[in-house]
Write a protein that holds these residues in place. Structure first.
Motif, short mmCIF file in Angstrom:
data_model
loop_
_atom_site.label_atom_id
_atom_site.label_comp_id
_atom_site.label_asym_id
_atom_site.label_seq_id
_atom_site.Cartn_x
_atom_site.Cartn_y
_atom_site.Cartn_z
N UNK A 93 44.04 48.82 18.85
CA UNK A 93 44.84 48.13 18.05
C UNK A 93 46.23 47.71 18.35
N UNK A 94 46.82 48.88 19.34
CA UNK A 94 48.03 48.41 19.78
C UNK A 94 47.81 47.45 21.07
N UNK A 95 46.55 47.58 21.72
CA UNK A 95 46.34 46.74 22.93
C UNK A 95 46.06 45.24 22.62
N UNK A 96 45.40 45.17 21.62
CA UNK A 96 44.81 43.79 20.96
C UNK A 96 45.77 43.01 20.03
N UNK A 97 46.29 44.09 19.34
CA UNK A 97 46.98 43.41 18.19
C UNK A 97 46.07 43.38 16.89
N UNK A 98 46.36 44.14 15.77
CA UNK A 98 45.50 44.15 14.62
C UNK A 98 45.13 42.74 14.12
N UNK A 99 45.89 41.87 14.29
CA UNK A 99 45.68 40.45 13.89
C UNK A 99 44.65 39.92 14.66
N UNK A 100 44.31 40.51 15.97
CA UNK A 100 43.00 39.76 16.70
C UNK A 100 42.03 40.58 16.63
N UNK A 101 41.85 41.52 16.08
CA UNK A 101 40.71 42.34 15.66
C UNK A 101 39.85 41.96 14.37
N UNK A 102 38.70 41.61 14.82
CA UNK A 102 37.74 41.53 13.39
C UNK A 102 37.22 42.71 13.05
N UNK A 103 37.44 43.37 11.76
CA UNK A 103 36.97 44.73 11.43
C UNK A 103 35.50 44.65 10.73
N UNK A 104 34.67 45.38 11.18
CA UNK A 104 33.33 45.27 10.58
C UNK A 104 33.21 46.46 9.76
N UNK A 105 32.30 46.39 8.58
CA UNK A 105 32.14 47.38 7.74
C UNK A 105 30.85 48.35 8.13
N UNK A 106 30.56 49.54 7.59
CA UNK A 106 29.62 50.37 8.18
C UNK A 106 28.20 49.72 8.25
N UNK A 107 27.97 49.00 7.20
CA UNK A 107 26.59 48.29 7.15
C UNK A 107 26.60 47.17 8.47
N UNK A 108 27.78 46.61 8.54
CA UNK A 108 27.80 45.47 9.76
C UNK A 108 27.43 46.12 11.15
N UNK B 180 25.95 48.99 11.42
CA UNK B 180 24.46 49.39 11.47
C UNK B 180 23.59 48.20 11.73
N UNK B 181 23.86 46.81 11.46
CA UNK B 181 23.26 45.57 11.91
C UNK B 181 23.82 45.24 13.27
N UNK B 182 24.72 46.02 13.92
CA UNK B 182 25.17 45.74 15.35
C UNK B 182 25.95 44.64 15.54
N UNK B 183 26.78 44.07 14.57
CA UNK B 183 27.62 43.08 14.63
C UNK B 183 28.61 43.07 15.85
N UNK B 184 28.91 44.30 16.40
CA UNK B 184 29.90 44.18 17.48
C UNK B 184 29.26 43.97 18.86
N UNK B 185 27.79 43.91 18.63
CA UNK B 185 26.92 43.92 20.09
C UNK B 185 26.58 42.53 20.21
N UNK B 186 27.32 41.59 20.08
CA UNK B 186 27.25 40.06 20.57
C UNK B 186 27.49 39.83 22.01
N UNK B 187 27.27 38.76 22.69
CA UNK B 187 27.25 38.69 24.04
C UNK B 187 28.25 37.22 24.42
N UNK B 188 29.20 37.40 25.34
CA UNK B 188 29.98 36.29 25.49
C UNK B 188 29.37 35.60 26.82
N UNK B 189 29.30 34.38 26.71
CA UNK B 189 28.85 33.46 27.83
C UNK B 189 30.04 32.98 28.93
N UNK B 190 31.27 32.87 28.14
CA UNK B 190 32.56 32.46 28.39
C UNK B 190 33.46 32.98 27.51
N UNK B 191 34.81 32.43 27.64
CA UNK B 191 35.99 33.02 26.75
C UNK B 191 36.10 32.30 25.64
N UNK B 192 35.02 31.29 25.53
CA UNK B 192 35.21 30.45 24.14
C UNK B 192 33.59 30.12 23.66
N UNK B 193 32.61 30.77 24.20
CA UNK B 193 31.27 30.57 23.78
C UNK B 193 30.62 31.89 23.72
#
Length: 326
Positions: free
Chosen positions: A250-265, A267-280
């Motif tokens: 939180x300190x490194x990125x800033x809380x306003x820049x972090x998308x907080x996911x729920x326990x169910x999200x 479970x469905x692996x919402x943090x496990x997406x993949x970046x092709x570039x810094x805008x895709x």
């Protein structure tokens, strides 16, 4: 005799020059720079549904017991959808050689690249052949740039996350580490990376583990955190055993820049997406809340179906092994 020697010298020169062109010049310094080359796993000849005893993680176990474990044909379709996105963006894609009746989906488990170093993971022993299936790729890399940690070092690519001068590493510090098949990276693994990259800031994160409840199991760091873009990230606070680890991010990125996911999200692996570039980014099509937020932040979101593969507690980042980013 002199003429033969000259011809051999010329041949050697062209042979060396060809080898240099043929080699893969690895370069991965973060999670989001423009992707140029990647290993994408495969679901072909994935084998039969595992038995309860063969389950690597609690989410696979849940679906084995429920009779909802994914079938090969569905997973092949999902992975081909990802391959088409890579083709759209001109990414060079390598696929593992097919091993009959072997799960080769999660390429991130078996190896990872830091800067220009290819590091082979010390994975679960019965998965060693997955590494052999990408040997043809490893053969394109300068042998001096290929590293295999000593046996006591446990580390998998899903736990290793690059952020320019930082290397984030997921681990498990519990005294019962050996009792958890879901604990994949130990402190010996963290210290190995620290010694290999002394000029990097290496920060370990103690992750929550469970053998039976997938909603309380951060199998790897990318199951509860991942940077996106130039200064944003996706995070699940309860994936960290110590609140101080969460606060560090939180300190490194800033809380306003972090998308907080729920326990169910989580479970469905919402943090496990993949970046092709810094805008895709490539994301699962059912991640409605996350994908909406990403678009609001200016990202192009390439949506793919990946819900069947997620039943094995892995998603898009787990399936990919970046080799070259700009």
């Amino acid at each position: 005799m002199s003429e033969t020697k000259n011809l051999n010298t010329i041949f050697q020169f062209f042979q060396n020059d060809f080898f240099l062109i043929y080699m893969l010049k690895l370069n991965v310094k973060n999670e989001t720079s423009r992707l140029r080359a990647v290993v994408l796993g495969t679901a072909k000849s994935n084998g039969p549904t595992p038995t309860v005893e063969e389950a690597y993680d609690p989410k696979s176990l849940e679906h084995i017991l429920a009779g909802t474990y994914p079938i090969e044909a569905d997973m092949i379709k999902e992975m081909e959808a990802v391959a088409k996105v890579f083709e759209k963006y001109g990414v060079e894609v390598y696929r593992p050689q097919i091993i009959e009746n072997c799960n080769q989906i999660f390429a991130r488990d078996i190896a990872f690249v830091i800067d220009d170093i290819f590091i082979k993971a010390n994975i679960l022993p019965n998965r060693e052949e997955e590494l052999e299936a990408i040997q043809y790729v490893i053969d394109k890399i300068d042998p001096k740039k290929v590293v295999r940690p000593p046996e006591e070092v446990h580390i998998e690519g899903g736990d290793v996350m690059l952020w320019n001068d930082h290397i984030f590493i997921g681990t498990y510090k519990g005294s019962d580490y050996k009792n958890y098949i879901t604990a994949r990276t130990n402190m010996e693994g963290v210290n190995f990376i620290k010694e290999l990259f002394p000029n990097k800031i290496v920060k370990e994160f103690d992750l929550v583990k469970s053998k039976i409840e997938p909603r309380d199991n951060a199998l790897h760091l990318d199951c509860c955190f991942q940077p996106v873009g130039k200064n944003k990230g996706i995070i699940y606070k309860s994936g960290f055993r110590e609140e101080s680890d969460y606060i560090y991010l939180v300190d490194l990125f800033g809380k306003e820049n972090l998308f907080h996911i729920s326990r169910d999200e989580m479970y469905y692996m919402n943090s496990n997406i993949f970046s092709i570039s810094d805008d895709v980014v490539i994301s699962e099509k059912n991640f409605t809340r996350l994908n909406t937020w990403l678009r609001e932040q200016g990202f192009t979101v390439e949506e793919v179906p990946y819900a069947e593969i997620s039943k094995q507690e892995g998603l898009l980042r787990c399936s990919t092994l970046p080799l070259i980013r700009d």
